[in-house]
Design a protein around this motif. Structure first.
Motif, PDB file in Angstrom:
ATOM      1  N   GLN A 142       0.822  -1.205   0.000  1.00 48.46           N
ATOM      2  CA  GLN A 142       0.000   0.000   0.000  1.00 48.46           C
ATOM      3  C   GLN A 142       0.865   1.268   0.000  1.00 48.46           C
ATOM      4  O   GLN A 142       0.567   2.240  -0.689  1.00 48.46           O
ATOM      5  N   PHE A 143       1.946   1.231   0.765  1.00 41.25           N
ATOM      6  CA  PHE A 143       2.843   2.390   0.820  1.00 41.25           C
ATOM      7  C   PHE A 143       3.462   2.635  -0.550  1.00 41.25           C
ATOM      8  O   PHE A 143       3.511   3.758  -1.039  1.00 41.25           O
ATOM      9  N   ILE A 144       3.930   1.542  -1.176  1.00 44.76           N
ATOM     10  CA  ILE A 144       4.549   1.666  -2.498  1.00 44.76           C
ATOM     11  C   ILE A 144       3.564   2.283  -3.489  1.00 44.76           C
ATOM     12  O   ILE A 144       3.895   3.195  -4.245  1.00 44.76           O
ATOM     13  N   VAL A 145       2.335   1.793  -3.462  1.00 48.58           N
ATOM     14  CA  VAL A 145       1.323   2.284  -4.391  1.00 48.58           C
ATOM     15  C   VAL A 145       1.080   3.778  -4.185  1.00 48.58           C
ATOM     16  O   VAL A 145       0.848   4.527  -5.121  1.00 48.58           O
ATOM     17  N   THR A 146       1.196   4.222  -2.926  1.00 49.79           N
ATOM     18  CA  THR A 146       0.951   5.638  -2.629  1.00 49.79           C
ATOM     19  C   THR A 146       2.033   6.541  -3.204  1.00 49.79           C
ATOM     20  O   THR A 146       1.741   7.623  -3.698  1.00 49.79           O
ATOM     21  N   VAL A 147       3.290   6.090  -3.133  1.00 53.05           N
ATOM     22  CA  VAL A 147       4.385   6.981  -3.512  1.00 53.05           C
ATOM     23  C   VAL A 147       4.894   6.736  -4.926  1.00 53.05           C
ATOM     24  O   VAL A 147       5.723   7.476  -5.429  1.00 53.05           O
ATOM     25  N   LEU A 148       4.369   5.693  -5.568  1.00 53.53           N
ATOM     26  CA  LEU A 148       4.934   5.216  -6.834  1.00 53.53           C
ATOM     27  C   LEU A 148       5.015   6.283  -7.924  1.00 53.53           C
ATOM     28  O   LEU A 148       5.995   6.368  -8.651  1.00 53.53           O
ATOM     29  N   HIS A 149       3.969   7.105  -8.043  1.00 52.35           N
ATOM     30  CA  HIS A 149       3.932   8.056  -9.156  1.00 52.35           C
ATOM     31  C   HIS A 149       4.687   9.341  -8.848  1.00 52.35           C
ATOM     32  O   HIS A 149       4.471  10.364  -9.497  1.00 52.35           O
ATOM     33  N   SER A 150       5.612   9.293  -7.870  1.00 52.96           N
ATOM     34  CA  SER A 150       6.435  10.440  -7.469  1.00 52.96           C
ATOM     35  C   SER A 150       5.625  11.724  -7.353  1.00 52.96           C
ATOM     36  O   SER A 150       5.894  12.696  -8.056  1.00 52.96           O
ATOM     37  N   PRO A 151       4.640  11.747  -6.462  1.00 53.58           N
ATOM     38  CA  PRO A 151       3.810  12.946  -6.352  1.00 53.58           C
ATOM     39  C   PRO A 151       4.566  14.087  -5.677  1.00 53.58           C
ATOM     40  O   PRO A 151       5.492  13.859  -4.898  1.00 53.58           O
ATOM     41  N   LYS A 152       4.144  15.314  -6.016  1.00 54.90           N
ATOM     42  CA  LYS A 152       4.720  16.497  -5.370  1.00 54.90           C
ATOM     43  C   LYS A 152       4.281  16.552  -3.924  1.00 54.90           C
ATOM     44  O   LYS A 152       4.991  17.006  -3.057  1.00 54.90           O
ATOM     45  N   LEU A 153       3.020  16.145  -3.706  1.00 63.61           N
ATOM     46  CA  LEU A 153       2.443  16.245  -2.367  1.00 63.61           C
ATOM     47  C   LEU A 153       2.006  14.858  -1.922  1.00 63.61           C
ATOM     48  O   LEU A 153       1.275  14.163  -2.631  1.00 63.61           O
ATOM     49  N   LEU A 154       2.476  14.471  -0.751  1.00 61.00           N
ATOM     50  CA  LEU A 154       2.095  13.169  -0.201  1.00 61.00           C
ATOM     51  C   LEU A 154       1.260  13.389   1.051  1.00 61.00           C
ATOM     52  O   LEU A 154       1.608  14.226   1.892  1.00 61.00           O
ATOM     53  N   ILE A 155       0.186  12.658   1.152  1.00 59.50           N
ATOM     54  CA  ILE A 155      -0.654  12.799   2.338  1.00 59.50           C
ATOM     55  C   ILE A 155      -0.752  11.441   3.024  1.00 59.50           C
ATOM     56  O   ILE A 155      -1.253  10.482   2.444  1.00 59.50           O
TER      57      ILE A 155
END
Lengths: 309, 437
Positions: A142-155
């Motif tokens: 789940q963590f990987i899926v959240t950060v995978l697309h290299s977002p500018k803003l992470l929540i």
């Protein structure tokens, strides 16, 4: 642009219930921002508005200077508190699907997934179904899926639940690494010790209103109580205590002490400085320990909420 | 748009890869084939049995009536007398027919009895009665000194050919075919709406209980997710429909093939009958088959096909979006009961009305229910084979589309709020409140 996210005067009502009342926050670029508050304060409502899951009744939101638009979901990564994955879908398929929903192409998503799966040493999970994984394992995916697309803003909403201390630490390091690589992070939690470790800035929401925000260090300065913890050695401890009590407000300290040591928390007199206190104590006994008590995030949280009631 | 495609693809694959889908799709045609084979097999087995019927004809007038056929043999026990015959032959024969002595032909038909161990087959009794009636009638004619041949020459059969004003021929077989076609299509829509609507609902509940929903709607709009889910499931339904239709075609082919062998086989049996009869039998069955084929051609097949598609899409979209909203409102499938009843009601009413409608396809009830959008997909489809005026079809489709838009709009609102609500089962009042969020 200094701020990655600016929320201005956002209001949200559900029927007669006010979830957010004129809330404004600014999240500086490249920092970890703690969004704090008791249960039901409105944190999740605010996060959902930032993610465009719901729309605010009024107010504006700027992402990197632009008014928030549907295409911005590709620049935000969101790990909700209520999270999960399709149980009967394979890990790899699922990660690819979610990555493509975030706007990555299939080949790009595969490449990035390979990188992260190797990093977390979970490459052999690719063809497993989520229901075959433990909760902690699923959380990694789940963590990987959240950060995978290299977002500018992470929540991240309560990112550490479901992790053992070792994995929680790993995730914490990853979050800090992402920040160092330029991502900005909004971090919502009840666990105050992780706020101390991670957050540069915080905002505190209580009962639909923002009651506090700013740099964590500034807020600590503001909330400091001019209290000092001291450790003293003297032949006559009772006499010493009497003498100090006649001049200053004291409390017993609960922290560890040496044998025969007198540990006290002393509140500074108005107008006095720490120099005056040291001079006073030095004259009476052997000063072994002297620290200013810095309010913990937990103390600030409790105090601010209590003041707001 | 791209995301919608991704969602549709995932939903379609999730449904199609599911074991129960594969089992349902592959197994049910096989089951049908098996069942049909079994019925054919049992039928043949049954007709292979030869029954032996003994008769005691005290009148000595009717014995010549009983000639052996393929399935029935007759044995003359008149010499024994009825009491002796009954005692001696108990259990040996299928039954004993007793024709008592009679003083006149008028009374001959009275007192004829059939003794058997079990209740005799109605078919057999019917055929014996038929034979006796014919024979006695002929005897009476002879007694009255009429010429039998002349009387035969006066016999006439009348068949009224019916035709509507447009010039399409119709017949009894035709109306039966229409009933089957209409009823079948209506029932198919009913089944597909329930099966795939429920599947949409399950899929929504699964996303809620697995808590993936918030992850997904941070990437796509809830409406996109809902529509993707509905369309993905619809595609799976269409695939299943196509597979079934193809296997039904193969089944039909296989059956005609089997029957083809059968008719050849019975042809040799017919050879033993007199040639006149063979001709008659062949002529009548051929004309009936031709008539049926003609009637199938006469059905408004194109209209039926397109209206099936339109009504299926319209009906399915309406109901599956309601199902999606229900799935979003609850936490588990057990909580769906209170919302299911009002959804199933119109569907069940439609089926009941539909089956009474095919007897009177142009009455006021038929018209009303085929215009009302919640029942029209089923009822109108059942009426269409009988010929429905264009304005009625157009009106009902128009109403269907308007309703579809309105219901999808409402459902999307409930869905949007419901998917993020956990914990308690909402009341209707709360659902109404959600519409305003």
């Amino acid at each position: 642009m200094k701020n990655i996210l600016t929320v201005e005067n956002v209001c949200k009502n559900y029927g007669n219930f006010t979830a957010l009342n004129n809330v404004s926050i600014s999240v500086p670029k490249g920092s970890v921002f703690g969004l704090l508050g008791p249960n039901g304060a409105g944190k999740t409502s605010l996060i959902r508005i930032i993610n465009q899951i719901t729309l605010p009744d009024s107010g504006t939101i700027l992402l990197d200077g632009e008014p928030l638009k549907p295409h911005h979901v590709h620049q935000i990564g969101y790990l909700p508190e209520e999270r999960g994955l399709y149980k009967s879908m394979k890990v790899g398929e699922q990660a690819l699907y979610l990555a493509q929903l975030k706007g990555l192409s299939k080949t790009e998503a595969k490449k990035k997934l390979k990188y992260w799966f190797e990093k977390f040493e979970i490459s052999d999970w690719w063809d497993k179904k989520i229901q075959e994984l433990s909760k902690g394992m699923a959380q990694k995916v789940q963590f990987i899926v959240t950060v995978l697309h290299s977002p500018k803003l992470l929540i991240f909403d309560e990112p550490f639940t479901g992790f053992d201390p070792i994995n929680a630490n790993m995730i914490k390091d990853e979050i800090l690494k992402l920040r160092d690589e330029g991502a900005s992070i909004i971090f919502s939690t009840h666990r105050m010790e992780s706020v101390e470790e991670l957050c540069d800035n915080i905002a505190l929401i209580n009962k639909s209103n923002k009651i506090l925000d700013g740099k964590l260090s500034d807020i600590k300065q503001e909330f400091k109580t001019n209290q000092f913890e001291v450790g003293l050695f003297s032949n006559d401890k009772d006499e010493l205590l009497n003498q100090i009590n006649s001049q200053y407000l004291t409390e017993k300290s609960n922290s560890a002490k040496l044998k025969d040591e007198l540990r006290l928390i002393i509140t500074l007199k108005n107008g006095d400085t720490s120099k005056d206190l040291i001079r006073f104590l030095n004259n009476k006994a052997q000063l072994n320990h002297f620290t200013e008590i810095i309010p913990s995030a937990n103390d600030i949280f409790l105090k601010a909420v209590a003041n707001n009631e | 748009m791209n995301k919608l495609k991704l969602i549709i693809k995932r939903e379609f694959l999730a449904k199609v890869k599911n074991k129960s889908f594969i089992v349902m799709t592959v197994l049910s045609p096989l089951l049908m084939v098996g069942l049909m084979m079994l019925i054919i097999f049992l039928n043949e087995k049954n007709s292979e049995d030869v029954r032996t019927v003994a008769f005691v004809d005290e009148s000595n007038l009717l014995a010549s009536t009983f000639t052996d056929t393929e399935t029935t043999k007759y044995i003359d026990l008149t010499a024994l007398g009825i009491d002796e015959a009954r005692m001696q032959t108990e259990g040996q024969y299928y039954g004993i027919l007793y024709i008592p002595k009679s003083d006149s032909l008028v009374n001959l038909s009275k007192g004829i009895a059939f003794y058997s161990e079990d209740t005799p087959s109605l078919n057999l009794l019917g055929s014996i009665e038929n034979k006796l009636e014919k024979k006695i009638r002929n005897l009476k004619i002879e007694q009255l000194h009429f010429d039998v041949d002349k009387i035969k020459a006066t016999e006439t059969t009348v068949e009224i050919a019916t035709e509507n004003f447009v010039g399409e021929k119709s017949s009894k077989i035709g109306s039966v075919l229409r009933m089957i076609a209409g009823g079948g299509f209506g029932y198919l829509i009913f089944m597909f709406i329930i099966i795939y609507g429920t599947s949409v609902m399950r899929s929504v509940i699964e996303e809620k209980t697995s808590r993936i929903i918030e992850v997904i709607i941070s990437s796509v709009k809830p409406f996109q997710l809902m529509m993707g889910k509905i369309l993905g499931n619809a595609l799976a339904g269409v695939l299943q429909f196509i597979i079934w239709m193809i296997s039904a075609g193969l089944l039909l082919f296989a059956i005609t093939y089997i029957f083809g062998i059968d008719t050849a086989g019975s042809g040799t049996a017919m050879g033993q009958m007199n040639p006149e009869m063979v001709q008659q039998v062949q002529a009548s069955s051929a004309s009936e088959l031709q008539l049926a084929l003609q009637e199938i051609k006469n059905l408004p097949i194109l209209t039926m096909f397109f209206s099936f598609i339109i009504y299926f899409i319209g009906g399915y979209l309406i109901y599956s979006s309601i199902y999606a909203a229900i799935g979003a409102a609850v936490d588990s499938e057990t909580d769906t009961q209170q919302f299911m009843m009002p959804v199933l009601m119109p569907l069940i009413i439609a089926i009941y009305v539909g089956f009474s409608v095919i007897e009177n396809p142009h009455g006021p009830i038929a018209l009303a229910f085929s215009l009302f959008p919640l029942t029209s997909p089923i009822v109108m489809l059942m009426r269409i084979p009988f010929g429905v005026p264009w304005w009625q079809i157009v009106t009902s489709m128009f109403l269907l589309i308007i309703t579809f838009i309105a219901i999808v709009w409402f459902a999307a609102k409930i869905y949007r709020v419901g998917i993020l609500m956990y914990g308690k089962k909402p009341t209707y009042k709360e659902l109404y409140k959600w519409l305003k969020y």
